[in-house]
Design a protein around this motif. Structure first.
Motif, mmCIF file in Angstrom:
data_model
loop_
_atom_site.group_PDB
_atom_site.id
_atom_site.type_symbol
_atom_site.label_atom_id
_atom_site.label_comp_id
_atom_site.label_asym_id
_atom_site.label_seq_id
_atom_site.Cartn_x
_atom_site.Cartn_y
_atom_site.Cartn_z
ATOM 1 N N VAL B 184 0.844 -1.186 0.000
ATOM 2 C CA VAL B 184 0.000 0.000 0.000
ATOM 3 C C VAL B 184 0.885 1.243 0.000
ATOM 4 O O VAL B 184 1.824 1.330 0.793
ATOM 5 C CB VAL B 184 -0.914 0.031 1.248
ATOM 6 N N ALA B 185 0.607 2.154 -0.925
ATOM 7 C CA ALA B 185 1.352 3.403 -0.962
ATOM 8 C C ALA B 185 0.405 4.541 -0.620
ATOM 9 O O ALA B 185 -0.594 4.743 -1.309
ATOM 10 C CB ALA B 185 1.944 3.613 -2.346
ATOM 11 N N ILE B 186 0.689 5.251 0.465
ATOM 12 C CA ILE B 186 -0.140 6.402 0.820
ATOM 13 C C ILE B 186 0.686 7.647 0.547
ATOM 14 O O ILE B 186 1.642 7.938 1.270
ATOM 15 C CB ILE B 186 -0.583 6.352 2.288
ATOM 16 N N THR B 187 0.343 8.374 -0.511
ATOM 17 C CA THR B 187 1.062 9.597 -0.860
ATOM 18 C C THR B 187 0.225 10.781 -0.411
ATOM 19 O O THR B 187 -0.824 10.607 0.216
ATOM 20 C CB THR B 187 1.299 9.694 -2.364
ATOM 21 N N ASN B 188 0.673 11.988 -0.752
ATOM 22 C CA ASN B 188 -0.138 13.147 -0.381
ATOM 23 C C ASN B 188 -1.301 13.342 -1.339
ATOM 24 O O ASN B 188 -2.054 14.286 -1.227
ATOM 25 C CB ASN B 188 0.720 14.413 -0.310
ATOM 26 N N ARG B 189 -1.457 12.464 -2.329
ATOM 27 C CA ARG B 189 -2.556 12.599 -3.282
ATOM 28 C C ARG B 189 -3.643 11.565 -3.051
ATOM 29 O O ARG B 189 -4.800 11.797 -3.308
ATOM 30 C CB ARG B 189 -2.041 12.420 -4.700
ATOM 31 N N GLY B 190 -3.225 10.391 -2.629
ATOM 32 C CA GLY B 190 -4.209 9.345 -2.455
ATOM 33 C C GLY B 190 -3.539 8.089 -1.979
ATOM 34 O O GLY B 190 -2.320 8.053 -1.777
#
Lengths: 338, 425
Positions: B184-190
């Motif tokens: 899971v990648a949680i970036t500042n976009r989604g």
């Protein structure tokens, strides 16, 4: 009895609602002030200053119009509108005109029943990105996340541009310029797209303006100008000619500083007609004869307004480009006052 | 002496409409109704006249024109060549998906918090009070924006996940890394989460450009069949228990019935997960969940959860204390008392106010516009309205749709309410 009172109220309400479409000039004069639909805040074009007074390239046109009507540039009230609310505000009569970076398009002119009376800024849509993104052309933005303001023509241009170049993007739809800036700065989008002038204005307000670049591609034609409601031609003519008077003033070298001197010494018949020294030009529009003189005296001519608000000497730093006078290779051209 | 109260039989006279109490009530109601209808008619007529004065009409044909804009979250296929009508449906589905999950999460939070707020543990009950009061007394819009800003300001940008050649050579770690075993990648976009993919899908067909997938249908069918089979199995177990007094061991048989068939099917179809990978500007692959959705869902669930907690607490307090004491006297433990005795009875009190909480949550999804969530308000009531300039039509259509959704939700909940309420025979 009760019923007749009720019907009377209805009749009064119907009268009031019907009045909005009557002569706008009469309404403005009766009200004693002009209501101008402006931006919620776009530095250089229309944004409140430290004292809460609206300043900027678009705001100056409203002030010139107020000066032409009342002889007093301060008799104008600015109503902030967003990309979404602006046309509803104009159509409903909440504002007398809209001077808010609005693009002249076919459907707005015909389907929305508005009249774009002039083009005060010839613009095109561009992209702003952070320098460290390593992008030098908009065509390299494949897969990027792009912030756009909703309710604008830029939304549609953006979709067309990416489709034409066969690349994809993720839109982040925001309500106004300040929210778009916040998201762009926070990194929620790779690129921010709007009119190139608006990008320059946004970039000027960033703390680290040198770390952001505006990409060379201009992907659309965006003729921005004042808008009035369809059907009130007199009012449309007034707005159009107040704008033209500012352009003619630049062409003839009339400035805020020398206007009194020109008025007393000029022998040029067109200048004399413009400044109300000859003929009854003002009466043809239902204004005073020195309407144009007041308009020019308010903020200076078109060139002065441009340089003071968005020109190369300001933080926004826009060159005249297409907006130079026709005599200097630009598109700004006014018909003769005759 | 003859009685004067006897009404002379003279038939109906017009004045009786006013002077006869039998008719007067009806007369007044009819007059009020006529006045009300006249008022409505005047409103409609006035609107049409004023629109005509501006050279406008009421026309819904724009729904079939090309929309020309893009939408970031789409549950059914979308591209900008499709119509405004389809954009409205995309928006509607976005509204429904956030409302659906919102209702589920809010109910779970509400029930847990509502029960815990009555806990005898001082710390737990006070903590729950703080939660309820904090969320009930701050406008929902602020919570939505807060959650969104927290996500977008705190999480790293996608480029922070990148390992460049120099970094690999120097052996330095990137500024950010993916969570949950690099899935899971949680970036500042989604958030990018793994997507389930099939090696050997069953194919499908399309209805109005909406793909219907046989693999999904088959999986759903197997799951439903397993649940039905398990219920039949439990019924038989109960019969055995009533006959013999001994309850056979069920847990591993239930698990087998519930999970083996669906696992076999998915194995046969070749289920595997596609993990998000950083490519270009963003993570590609997997399912991208925008923070606007996550923020809206979290804020709506927590906010409505606080109200539901109060509803649940009220429902529990409405059950007589004697019920609990009776349960304790029979030797039941507190949590079994709660789940078997108190909550089923409390449901009768809880459900009617719960319906209006669900309706509130559904309507509150329209606040998603604050975080650029393109729900019905964002597409039909936002971009479409702006690009076509059909304010009245879009607003009327939107009101009609929200009304329909609300009526459907309340009729479902009313049906549920009828099934749990006290049966009086």
């Amino acid at each position: 009895m009760k019923k007749s009172v009720l019907l009377g109220t209805f009749a009064a309400a119907a009268l009031v609602s019907g009045m909005a479409s009557a002569a706008t000039l009469d309404d403005v004069k009766a009200r004693g002030e002009l209501i101008c639909g402006s931006n919620t805040g776009l530095t250089g074009f229309g944004a409140p200053d430290a004292n809460g007074e609206y300043q900027g390239f678009d705001a100056a046109l409203c002030k010139a119009l107020a000066a032409a009507i009342f002889g007093d540039a301060s008799k104008v009230k600015f109503v902030p509108t967003t990309g979404e609310t602006r046309f509803t505000a104009l159509a409903s009569g909440e504002v007398d005109l809209l001077v808010r970076n609005s693009t002249w398009t076919y459907s707005r002119d015909n389907d929305l029943k508005f009249d774009f009376v002039a083009v005060n800024y010839y613009d095109g849509q561009g992209f702003m990105v952070k320098k460290d993104l390593g992008v030098s052309s908009a065509k390299e933005l494949d897969g990027a996340t792009v912030c756009i303001q909703t309710g604008t023509t830029t939304e549609l241009n953006l979709a067309d541009f990416f489709k034409a170049n066969n690349i994809t993007y993720t839109p982040v739809t925001v309500a106004d310029d300040s929210e778009a800036q916040r998201q762009y700065v926070a990194g929620a989008c790779d690129a921010y797209t709007t009119d190139a002038s608006g990008l320059a204005a946004s970039r000027a307000t960033l703390a680290d303006a040198e770390n952001h670049i505006i990409l060379p591609e201009i992907i659309s034609k965006e003729p921005l100008g004042p808008v009035v409601r369809h059907g009130d031609n007199q009012w449309g003519d007034i707005v159009r000619w107040v704008y033209f008077s500012l352009v003619i003033a630049e062409e003839k070298g009339i400035t805020k500083a020398n206007i009194e001197e020109v008025a007393s010494t000029s022998t040029d018949p067109e200048v004399r007609r413009l400044l109300g020294l000859e003929g009854e030009m003002g009466a043809m529009m239902g204004l005073d004869n020195n309407w144009a003189k007041n308009a020019i005296a308010a903020n200076g001519n078109y060139g002065e307004i441009f340089e003071a608000n968005i020109g190369t000497a300001t933080p926004i730093g826009l060159a005249r480009g297409l907006n130079a006078l026709w005599t200097q290779g630009g598109l700004q051209y006014a018909p003769p006052v005759r | 002496m003859a009685l004067a109260t006897e009404t002379p039989d003279t038939g109906f006279r017009l004045s009786m409409l006013i002077y006869d109490t039998r008719f007067r009530a009806i007369t007044i109601q009819v007059i009020v109704l006529i006045l009300f209808l006249l008022f409505l008619g005047w409103l409609v007529d006035n609107t049409i006249q004023n629109l005509a004065a501006k050279d406008k009409d009421i026309n819904f044909s724009f729904l079939w024109n090309r929309a020309g804009y893009d939408i970031d979250q789409q549950l059914i296929p979308w591209n900008n060549d499709m119509t405004h009508g389809r954009a409205a449906i995309i928006g509607l589905l976005n509204t429904l998906v956030v409302a659906f999950f919102g209702c589920i999460f809010a109910t779970i939070i509400g029930v847990v918090v509502g029960v815990l707020r009555l806990s005898k543990n001082w710390l737990v009950s006070r903590l729950m009070t703080v939660y309820v009061e904090a969320f009930r007394n701050v406008p929902l819009l602020l919570w939505i924006i807060l959650v969104y800003v927290v996500f977008s300001e705190i999480r790293p940008a996608p480029k922070d996940f990148r390992i460049t050649d120099e970094m690999a050579a120097a052996g330095t770690a990137p500024a950010a890394h993916m969570n949950l075993w690099d899935s899971v990648a949680i970036t500042n976009r989604g958030s990018n989460i793994p997507a389930p993919l099939l090696d050997r899908p069953l194919g499908g067909f399309e209805v109005f450009d909406v793909p219907i997938n046989f693999s999904v249908l088959a999986t759903l069918a197997v799951i439903i069949a397993s649940i039905l089979a398990n219920r039949a199995f439990l019924r038989r177990v109960r019969a055995v228990q009533e006959d013999t007094g001994i309850r056979p061991t069920t847990w591993w048989k239930s698990l087998l019935i519930l999970f083996v068939p669906v696992s076999l099917l998915l194995w046969a179809l070749g289920l595997h997960l596609e993990y998000p990978v950083l490519k270009g500007f963003n993570f590609q692959g997997g399912i991208a969940v925008a923070h606007s959705f996550t923020a809206l869902l979290i804020a709506l669930s927590l906010y409505t959860g606080a109200f539901i907690a109060e509803v649940v607490r009220a429902g529990i307090l409405a059950i007589s204390r004697g019920q609990t004491e009776a349960a304790f006297a029979l030797g039941m433990r507190p949590n079994r008392t709660m789940s078997l005795i108190i909550l089923p009875q409390a449901l009768r009190v809880i459900i009617p106010p719960l319906i209006s909480q669900f309706l509130n949550l559904t309507k509150n999804t329209s606040l998603g516009i604050a975080v650029s969530y393109l729900d019905l308000r964002g597409t039909l009531g936002g971009i479409t309205l702006n690009q076509t300039g059909r304010e009245l039509e879009c607003m009327l259509l939107m009101m009609l749709i929200y009304l329909t959704i609300s009526l459907i939700i309340s009729s479902i909940m009313n049906y549920f309410n009828a099934s749990v309420k006290l049966k009086e025979r």
